[in-house]
Scaffold this active site. Structure first.
Site, PDB file in Angstrom:
ATOM      1  N   ARG A  34      11.284  43.681  71.717  1.00  0.00           N
ATOM      2  CA  ARG A  34      10.365  43.734  71.384  1.00  0.00           C
ATOM      3  C   ARG A  34       9.508  45.524  72.346  1.00  0.00           C
ATOM      4  NH1 ARG A  34      12.881  42.061  67.519  1.00  0.00           N
ATOM      5  NH2 ARG A  34      12.350  39.716  66.345  1.00  0.00           N
ATOM      6  N   GLU A 178      13.294  26.211  58.553  1.00  0.00           N
ATOM      7  CA  GLU A 178      13.955  27.620  57.906  1.00  0.00           C
ATOM      8  C   GLU A 178      15.581  27.856  57.848  1.00  0.00           C
ATOM      9  OE1 GLU A 178      12.203  29.882  60.778  1.00  0.00           O
ATOM     10  OE2 GLU A 178      12.936  31.848  60.216  1.00  0.00           O
ATOM     11  N   LYS A 220      10.769  27.714  54.953  1.00  0.00           N
ATOM     12  CA  LYS A 220      10.087  29.137  55.389  1.00  0.00           C
ATOM     13  C   LYS A 220      11.486  29.393  55.059  1.00  0.00           C
ATOM     14  CE  LYS A 220      10.115  31.303  59.737  1.00  0.00           C
ATOM     15  NZ  LYS A 220       8.420  31.905  60.631  1.00  0.00           N
ATOM     16  N   SER A 262       9.307  37.032  56.979  1.00  0.00           N
ATOM     17  CA  SER A 262       9.895  38.878  56.758  1.00  0.00           C
ATOM     18  C   SER A 262      11.129  39.458  57.526  1.00  0.00           C
ATOM     19  CB  SER A 262       8.386  39.152  57.426  1.00  0.00           C
ATOM     20  OG  SER A 262       8.643  39.959  59.034  1.00  0.00           O
TER      21      SER A 262
HETATM   22  P1  13P Z   1      10.020  37.255  60.545  1.00  0.00           P
HETATM   23  O1  13P Z   1       9.054  37.521  60.225  1.00  0.00           O
HETATM   24  O2  13P Z   1      10.039  38.445  62.328  1.00  0.00           O
HETATM   25  O3  13P Z   1      11.264  37.567  60.416  1.00  0.00           O
HETATM   26  O4  13P Z   1       9.834  36.251  61.737  1.00  0.00           O
HETATM   27  C1  13P Z   1       9.644  35.543  61.272  1.00  0.00           C
HETATM   28  C2  13P Z   1      10.455  34.061  62.302  1.00  0.00           C
HETATM   29  O5  13P Z   1       9.806  33.108  62.739  1.00  0.00           O
HETATM   30  C3  13P Z   1      11.624  33.712  61.996  1.00  0.00           C
HETATM   31  O6  13P Z   1      12.079  32.903  62.953  1.00  0.00           O
END
Ligand code: 13P
Length: 341
Positions: A34, A178, A220, A262
């Site tokens: 990034r 997640e 998530k 996202s």
């Molecule tokens: P992004 O929203 O950039 O996908 O990141 C979320 C995240 O925590 C990925 O593990």
């Protein structure tokens, strides 16, 4: 407070009307990527400066209820010596911690990966708690191709995700579960729906086996969306309809909130898609965000590693959080992108 009460208090603090979670837990290689995109070297001091800046955004706590931090950040301090998790808490933002340790190829499953980090997790959580963390995150990844994810990958990843969640709850830490079905590839939205349904079904089966209390976790997931290289984009209405269809089949009503990632959507897409989800009739769960890139991209571009850009960085952060808050109520319109604040 007993453990159940502590878990409930954390869930209540994280799940609030109009609020969502900021994912600022990029691992060292990811934050380096990034920073490289904006021409900044990824030194410990630059990472501290940047994360200090975004967490200090005035008013961020109006829209953000929790922040996921990387282990390094949990131990860093703001310029005035305040530990960064304390700075977040002073804004009314609950500090959390990414606890998985990345992924490895899954043996005998070509193209699939497995997330690691269970060894010593209980002891690590005890330390993170003393540093202020009240919730945790673990990310499993599923790549869609002609042959992946395999049955083996879906089952093995669900098992480790559930083991992580159970260990967290025993320690009084709310687990964010997640499972990310990647947006990479040229698959259709129907193929994403098929894979997401199989993944979520297996994840909740494993959570049940490991006696995870669904009321005391957050999900998530990725949205149901076509692959990035697919021939056409889906409208926010289509993404919302397909996502809700699959989630109603697989996610029990006891889960308090779904905080979408996202996953490579643009900031505007991620906000519009969340808005469409919240424009549908009420669902059993809250529908919120836990965005990384979609919340931070404009702030990173404004920052460029220069403290002189502090104000515009925080303004960009605040604006993106505010627009996603509007999407929590189904009140976002693309026209809001151009209003200055
Ligand atoms: P992004 O929203 O950039 O996908 O990141 C979320 C995240 O925590 C990925 O593990």
């Amino acid at each position: 407070m007993n453990t159940q009460d502590a878990l409930q208090a954390t869930v209540d603090a994280l799940v609030q009307k109009g609020k969502g979670i900021l994912a600022a837990d990029e691992s060292s290689p990811t934050i380096a990527k990034r920073f490289k995109a904006i021409g900044v070297e990824s030194t410990e001091e630059n990472r501290r400066n940047y994360r200090n800046l975004i967490l200090a955004t005035p008013g961020l706590g109006e829209f953000i209820s929790g922040v996921i931090l990387f282990e390094e950040t949990l131990g860093q301090c703001a310029d005035d010596g305040t530990p960064l998790p304390v700075l977040a808490a002073q804004q009314g933002i609950v500090p959390g911690i990414k606890v998985d340790q990345g992924k490895l190829p899954l043996a005998n499953a070509p193209g699939d990966e497995i997330t690691q980090g269970l060894d010593g997790l209980e002891q690590r959580l005890q330390v993170y708690k003393t540093q202020g963390a009240r919730f945790a995150k673990w990310r499993d990844v599923y790549l869609i191709s002609a042959t992946t994810p395999s049955r083996l990958a879906i089952e093995a990843n669900a098992e480790v995700l559930a083991r992580y969640a159970a260990i967290c709850q025993v320690q009084g830490i709310v687990p964010i579960v997640e499972p990310e079905v990647l947006i990479d590839g040229d698959h259709s939205i129907d193929r994403c729906a098929e894979v997401t349904e199989a993944v979520l079904h297996e994840v909740f089966h494993a959570l049940h086996r490991h006696r995870v209390v669904l009321e005391h976790m957050l999900l998530k997931p990725s949205m149901v969306i076509p692959g990035k290289a697919y021939s056409s984009k889906a409208s926010p209405q289509e993404v919302a309809a397909q996502t809700i269809k699959i989630f109603r089949r697989t996610v029990p009503a006891a889960v308090p909130c779904i905080n979408f990632l996202s996953g490579g959507q643009t900031p505007e897409e991620a906000t519009a898609n969340l808005n469409a989800l919240n424009s549908l009739p009420q669902q059993p769960w809250e529908l919120s965000f836990s965005y990384g890139r979609a919340l931070q991209q404009s702030a990173l571009l404004a920052w460029k590693g220069d403290v002189a850009n502090a104000r515009s960085t925080q303004e960009a952060m605040y604006k993106r959080a505010r627009l996603n808050s509007a999407a929590r109520y189904g009140e976002y319109t693309p026209a809001l992108e151009s209003t200055d604040e």
